[in-house]
Design a protein around this motif. Structure first.
Motif, short mmCIF file in Angstrom:
data_model
loop_
_atom_site.label_atom_id
_atom_site.label_comp_id
_atom_site.label_asym_id
_atom_site.label_seq_id
_atom_site.Cartn_x
_atom_site.Cartn_y
_atom_site.Cartn_z
N VAL A 1 31.65 12.18 -41.53
CA VAL A 1 30.82 12.31 -41.93
C VAL A 1 29.98 11.34 -40.23
O VAL A 1 28.96 11.14 -40.44
N LEU A 2 31.36 11.48 -39.42
CA LEU A 2 30.78 9.81 -38.14
C LEU A 2 29.68 11.29 -37.36
O LEU A 2 29.92 12.60 -36.70
N PRO A 3 29.44 10.99 -36.55
CA PRO A 3 27.95 11.79 -35.42
C PRO A 3 29.10 12.56 -34.78
O PRO A 3 30.04 11.88 -34.91
N ILE A 4 28.74 13.54 -34.27
CA ILE A 4 29.63 14.21 -33.07
C ILE A 4 29.79 13.42 -31.77
O ILE A 4 28.37 12.90 -31.40
N GLY A 5 30.47 13.32 -30.96
CA GLY A 5 30.60 12.37 -29.74
C GLY A 5 31.04 10.84 -29.96
O GLY A 5 31.70 10.70 -29.09
N VAL A 6 31.20 10.50 -31.53
CA VAL A 6 32.62 9.76 -31.68
C VAL A 6 33.38 9.88 -31.80
O VAL A 6 33.86 10.94 -32.14
N PRO A 7 34.65 9.12 -30.63
CA PRO A 7 35.67 10.09 -30.72
C PRO A 7 36.93 10.05 -31.96
O PRO A 7 36.99 8.98 -32.82
N LYS A 8 37.62 11.24 -32.60
CA LYS A 8 38.20 10.77 -33.66
C LYS A 8 39.64 11.45 -33.08
O LYS A 8 39.33 12.51 -32.47
N LEU A 9 40.00 10.81 -33.54
CA LEU A 9 41.46 11.63 -33.02
C LEU A 9 42.85 11.28 -33.85
O LEU A 9 43.28 9.83 -34.93
N MET A 10 43.47 12.23 -35.24
CA MET A 10 43.85 12.52 -36.27
C MET A 10 45.75 12.45 -35.73
O MET A 10 46.11 13.93 -35.19
N VAL A 11 45.80 11.78 -36.39
CA VAL A 11 47.63 12.42 -35.90
C VAL A 11 48.19 12.42 -36.87
O VAL A 11 48.97 12.00 -37.93
N SER A 12 49.17 13.94 -37.03
CA SER A 12 48.83 14.41 -38.20
C SER A 12 50.72 15.41 -38.49
O SER A 12 50.25 16.55 -37.51
N THR A 13 51.42 15.47 -39.34
CA THR A 13 52.33 16.30 -40.05
C THR A 13 51.38 17.83 -40.19
O THR A 13 52.15 18.77 -39.87
N MET A 14 50.09 17.51 -40.23
CA MET A 14 49.29 19.01 -40.57
C MET A 14 48.82 20.10 -39.73
O MET A 14 48.43 20.63 -39.83
N ALA A 15 49.02 19.43 -38.63
CA ALA A 15 47.90 19.70 -37.52
C ALA A 15 48.94 21.22 -36.40
O ALA A 15 48.42 21.39 -35.99
N SER A 16 49.79 21.68 -36.70
CA SER A 16 50.25 22.85 -36.58
C SER A 16 49.88 23.63 -37.53
O SER A 16 50.08 25.50 -36.83
N GLY A 17 49.52 23.64 -38.14
CA GLY A 17 48.65 25.06 -39.34
C GLY A 17 47.37 25.27 -38.75
O GLY A 17 46.76 24.52 -38.11
N ASN A 18 47.08 25.57 -40.02
CA ASN A 18 45.39 25.75 -40.39
C ASN A 18 44.48 24.27 -40.25
O ASN A 18 44.83 24.13 -41.87
N VAL A 19 44.02 23.97 -39.76
CA VAL A 19 43.28 22.95 -39.57
C VAL A 19 41.73 22.42 -40.03
O VAL A 19 41.82 21.78 -40.25
N ALA A 20 41.24 23.80 -40.45
CA ALA A 20 40.35 24.09 -40.55
C ALA A 20 39.67 23.27 -41.74
O ALA A 20 38.35 23.06 -41.11
N PRO A 21 40.85 22.80 -42.82
CA PRO A 21 39.62 22.16 -43.78
C PRO A 21 39.42 20.88 -43.51
O PRO A 21 38.26 20.10 -44.33
N TYR A 22 40.40 20.48 -42.54
CA TYR A 22 40.14 19.06 -42.12
C TYR A 22 39.30 18.19 -40.92
O TYR A 22 38.34 17.56 -40.11
N VAL A 23 39.24 19.76 -40.15
CA VAL A 23 38.52 19.45 -38.92
C VAL A 23 36.58 19.33 -39.02
O VAL A 23 35.64 19.39 -39.35
N GLY A 24 36.62 20.49 -39.92
CA GLY A 24 35.68 21.45 -40.16
C GLY A 24 34.63 21.63 -39.39
O GLY A 24 35.01 21.80 -38.42
#
Length: 397
Positions: A111-134
């Motif tokens: 929901v945050l604007p494009i350009g605000v830094p957003k970094l997610m360290v996740s155990t899910m990040a080596s798979g399909n991340v499309a549902p998280y990133v959108g």
């Protein structure tokens, strides 16, 4: 100074989150530790779960105390979204965790604007991340080892993430005064000729951003509209609506056109590629469509020609949203065809199906001084149509 919001579930990951906050501070930034635990937590975070939960539209009780973990996680994601939107001092957001935490934090990040830094360290990040990133600019960093204790691996990964978040917050990309307004355009392979002509006509006066109409492409464009980074839209290719309504693999969401409705920005649109629904390889087309007019675009893409009744539904769905736009609107109907495949001698040429689409739009249209329906007796890829689209754009901007 803007702050780094370090977010996670302190009931299970307090040590790791505190380590991340510590590394943020060492890097020279201010850290705010936000606890989003959905089970009782004894941690003393800067922001407690109760403080976050109170931002849920239905109050804290809608978030905390659920026996159903799935419902609690979903509600906490909504509450965190409202919480972050209320903060005026976000320099960056850093999330840590597994599946549940990743779901909560990335829902709020989106929901945050494009350009605000957003970094997610996740155990899910080596798979399909499309549902998280959108459609957003979330950076996903693979945790490698589970975020379940500090060790030689997790210290390195978490520490690097904390330093990266601090670096982004402390070294903001400077704003520049653009001489040209930023304009979004939607394109598909079968409308490329149209968009290329429009770009050439507008290049001297606008900075053109082209979005491939693949579902995510439309969402990305609308996210930039919501973020205030696009000042107008030439939404010529609305094919994602066909996939949304009829089971294609490149669908829009129910919020298609929503950003323009909310932002009231100048809008020029059309029905580019609404003659087709997208599937994968030929073998993936549902059995009930086996006798339909199918076109194998390549081994990975099969297109299905829309019928007259389907086009009626598409036209009404689009027009219902156009009628809610309060900003300046011009919507163009290319009466001689809506895609490169919808032309005389081409496999999707079907004047009757196109007429059903156009008639549905005409009959659903609510005229208004700021909103006009324009009919162009040309094919969508003809120079005359591109010129008419640019004329309409200049008229309302």
């Amino acid at each position: 100074m803007s702050k780094i919001y370090v977010i996670g579930t302190c009931d299970t990951k307090e040590a790791e989150l505190r380590y991340a906050a510590e590394r943020v501070s060492v890097a020279g930034a201010d850290a705010v530790l936000v606890d989003i635990s959905t089970t009782p937590s004894t941690a003393t975070a800067d922001v407690t779960p109760e403080m976050v939960a109170r931002h849920h539209p239905d109050g804290a009780d809608a978030v905390l105390g659920h026996a159903d973990r799935g419902r609690a996680v979903t509600a906490m994601g909504e509450a965190l979204s409202h919480y972050l939107r209320s903060r005026p001092d976000i320099g960056a957001v850093l999330g840590l965790g597994g599946g549940g935490n990743t779901s909560i934090v990335t829902a709020a990040m989106r929901v945050l604007p494009i350009g605000v830094p957003k970094l997610m360290v996740s155990t899910m990040a080596s798979g399909n991340v499309a549902p998280y990133v959108g459609p957003t600019d979330i950076a996903m960093m693979h945790a490698v080892a589970d975020v379940a204790g500090l060790n030689a691996i997790t210290r390195k990964v978490i520490g690097n993430a904390a330093h990266a978040a601090a670096g982004m917050a402390l070294n903001a990309v400077p704003e520049t005064m653009q001489d040209k307004p930023a304009v979004g355009l939607t394109m598909f392979g079968v409308t490329t000729a149209c968009i290329t002509q429009i770009r050439h006509l507008l290049d001297q006066e606008c900075e053109c951003f082209v979005f491939h109409a693949t579902g995510t492409g439309g969402q990305c464009m609308e996210k930039l509209v919501d973020s205030g980074l696009l000042t107008a839209v030439l939404d010529i290719t609305t094919t994602e609506v066909a996939d949304h309504l009829f089971g294609g693999v490149l669908p829009c969401t129910e919020d298609r056109f929503g950003s323009v409705i909310r932002g009231r920005i100048p809008y020029v649109g059309s029905v580019g590629a609404c003659d087709m629904v997208n599937f994968g390889g030929r073998e993936t087309v549902p059995a009930q469509h086996a006798l339909r007019n199918l076109y194998v675009h390549n081994p990975q893409v099969t297109l299905m020609r829309t019928t007259g009744p389907e086009n009626v539904a598409i036209g009404r769905w689009i027009t219902e949203r156009l009628n809610r736009m309060d900003g300046p609107v011009r919507f163009l109907l290319p009466l001689q065809g809506v895609s490169a495949l919808d032309a005389p001698g081409k496999p999707f040429h079907d004047p009757a199906a196109d007429a059903a689409l156009f008639d549905a739009i005409r009959s659903s249209w609510v005229p208004a001084p700021h909103r006009k329906l324009v009919e162009i007796d040309a094919h969508i890829n003809d120079p005359a149509f591109a010129e008419a689209a640019v004329h309409a754009f200049r008229e309302i901007t």
